[in-house]
Every structure is written in structure tokens, then in C-alpha cells.
Scaffold this active site. Structure first.
Site, short mmCIF file in Angstrom:
data_model
loop_
_atom_site.label_atom_id
_atom_site.label_comp_id
_atom_site.label_asym_id
_atom_site.label_seq_id
_atom_site.Cartn_x
_atom_site.Cartn_y
_atom_site.Cartn_z
CD GLU A 77 8.24 15.14 -2.01
OE1 GLU A 77 7.85 14.05 -2.21
OE2 GLU A 77 8.75 15.80 -3.03
NE ARG A 113 4.95 -21.52 -11.01
CZ ARG A 113 6.01 -21.48 -10.02
NH1 ARG A 113 5.93 -20.69 -9.21
NH2 ARG A 113 6.47 -22.63 -10.08
CG ASP A 130 11.57 13.64 -0.59
OD1 ASP A 130 11.32 12.48 -0.56
OD2 ASP A 130 12.06 14.37 -1.64
CE LYS A 146 6.03 12.10 -3.67
NZ LYS A 146 6.39 10.45 -4.04
#
Length: 285
Positions: A202, A102, A223, A169
Site C-alpha cells: 500500500e 430461512r 490508497d 499496508k
């Protein structure tokens, strides 16, 4: 060449942790029903269509469970497979084959789905200079394999974690007060720590693109910009640093984004929305 994050320690640690999670104090289904001395064979079969990835990690999993297992890969990483193709053959202690089954399948199914998705997107931007990037939108504790799969599918890995590149960001910038302040503080911090890391910022509009240019960063992220704004931003940058498009990018619009002239396009969907491939392990009797 393998990415730098694929160290022996990282791979070994991942496999051991994943086996511990799955096996616990024993695979009681197998231990109770399959004779300990039984020696059998099995085949791993691709029951789908796409790029295979994870052959090496699957082999390593089988050999980690039982080093005496004979594992023979019949395909190479990155090969295009169709329904019925045999990925590998395994022979040895039947209990060991079942205990490893698995985890080996989970890894190769997931990696093959990501590699296939990545390869499809990479082909959509052929003829441009744009490279397809992944992101940190990955499954916790599975990032190493998801980024590896992007690499095998022809994409380019962005930063692996928070430590190997600086990405400022919108929230960083809002908390710092401005792009100029955030970048200035970052450069001072890196100097104090004697770290040489690339800085990406960003931006949400053309004014922020101008601010990032003045701050002299390595990469400017564009962005959620429309095509026209993005094209104007690339012209403003004019090769002074790299540009990356991000946000709202799909297979339907990625080619148009690439034609704006950006250096990179990042897609979180490569790792968080790829469908696993159908692969199974069958006993050979």
C-alpha cells in the site's frame, strides 16, 4: 469455473455450521404445528430486480436438511431476474421445507444483493481494462458466500484470507520502518518458509510508489489518491507491476478512477454495504 476456495469441504462445513446455529435442538414451531407425514410444495420467488446468486447453495441447504426433497432450479446463477420470477420449486416433507427455508433465503438474498451491486459497478468500468476486486471486509463466517457472490456478479476475488497473498499496508510499513525494509523482510520470510506468494504494498504518495517499485513487488496499491496523483503513479509504474486503486471509491467516481489506467479497483462496499434482495418462499396449495 468455480473459485478455488469453493471446496466441497468448505461448502459442507458452512452449511452444517449455519444449520446448527439456526436449528439448535429443533425447529419447535414446525415440529409442533406441521404433521410429520405431510408432503407439500413450495416456490422460491424473486420479488425484486437484479442478478440472482446463491441458487446452488440454496439447493444444497434443502438437500442437506432432507436428501429426499425434490428441488428444481428454474434459473441459472447470474441470471437477471425481475419481480415475480420463480427461482426454484421444492417438493417433499413439509417439515423439512420449513426447517431449511430461512437459511436458504438468507444466503440467496444476501448473495443476490452482492452480485447485483458488483455487476452494476463492473458495467461502470466497461471499455477500460480495469477489473473490480472485492476485499476482506466481509461478514465473519460468511466470507465464502460473499466472495462467491462477487464472482457471480462479474467481479474478481482478491486474496481470500491472510494466508494466500502478502499485503503490506500502512501499519505494517510503519511498524517495519519503511517499505524497503518491510519488503526485504517479507521476501526473506517467504524464502525461509518455501512459500511463493505475491506481494502487494500500500502506498500513500508518489515517493512511496517509487520505493515500492525499487523493492520490486507484484502489486502497488494506490490508497486514497486523487485522480491526477493516481494517473502519475500509473505512469511511473509503467507496467513494471500491477496497480490497484483503493479508498474513497464510489459508483460516482469509479469510472474516472478506471480511466487513470489502474489494473484493479478494490471496493469493500461490495461485501459490507450491499442491500439484500427481496426473495420469499411460498407454500403451494
Amino acid at each position: 469455473m468455480k473459485p478455488k476456495y469453493l471446496t466441497e469441504q468448505a461448502i459442507t462445513s458452512f452449511i452444517q455450521s449455519a444449520l446448527n446455529e439456526d436449528i439448535g435442538d429443533g425447529d419447535h414451531s414446525t415440529l409442533s404445528s406441521v404433521p410429520e407425514d405431510a408432503v407439500e410444495s413450495a416456490k422460491m420467488i424473486f420479488k425484486d430486480k437484479g442478478i440472482v446468486a446463491g441458487v446452488e447453495i440454496a439447493e444444497r441447504i434443502f438437500k442437506t436438511v432432507d436428501s429426499s426433497l425434490e428441488v428444481k432450479a428454474l434459473v441459472e446463477e447470474g441470471d437477471f431476474l425481475t419481480h415475480g420470477d420463480i427461482i426454484m420449486e421444492i417438493k417433499g416433507k413439509a417439515q423439512s421445507i420449513l426447517i431449511a427455508e430461512r437459511l436458504a433465503l438468507n444466503c440467496i438474498q444476501r448473495m443476490s444483493g452482492i452480485a447485483t451491486h458488483t455487476n452494476r459497478v463492473v458495467k461502470l468500468v466497461e471499455g477500460t481494462h480495469t477489473q473490480i476486486l472485492d476485499t476482506r471486509k466481509t461478514t465473519p463466517n460468511f466470507r465464502i458466500l460473499e466472495k462467491w457472490a462477487v464472482h457471480l456478479g462479474g467481479g474478481k476475488n482478491h486474496r481470500f484470507g491472510l494466508y494466500d497473498m502478502v499485503m503490506l499496508k500502512d501499519n505494517h510499513i510503519d511498524y517495519a520502518g519503511s517499505i524497503q525494509q518491510a519488503v526485504a523482510d517479507t521476501k526473506a520470510y517467504l524464502a525461509s518458509k518455501n512459500k511463493d506468494l505475491k506481494i502487494e504494498v500500500e502506498t500513500r504518495n508518489l515517493d512511496e510508489v517509487k520505493d515500492a517499485l525499487e523493492a520490486k513487488v507484484d502489486v502497488i496499491m494506490l490508497d486514497n489518491m486523487d485522480f491526477e496523483t493516481m494517473r502519475t503513479a500509473v505512469q511511473l509504474v509503467n507496467g513494471q507491476c500491477k496497480t490497484e486503486a483503493s479508498g474513497g471509491i464510489t459508483e460516482d467516481n469509479v469510472a474516472n478512477v478506471a480511466r487513470t489506467g489502474v489494473d484493479f479497483i478494490s471496493l469493500g462496499a461490495l461485501t459490507h454495504s450491499s442491500l439484500s434482495k427481496d426473495i420469499s418462499l411460498k407454500a403451494v396449495k
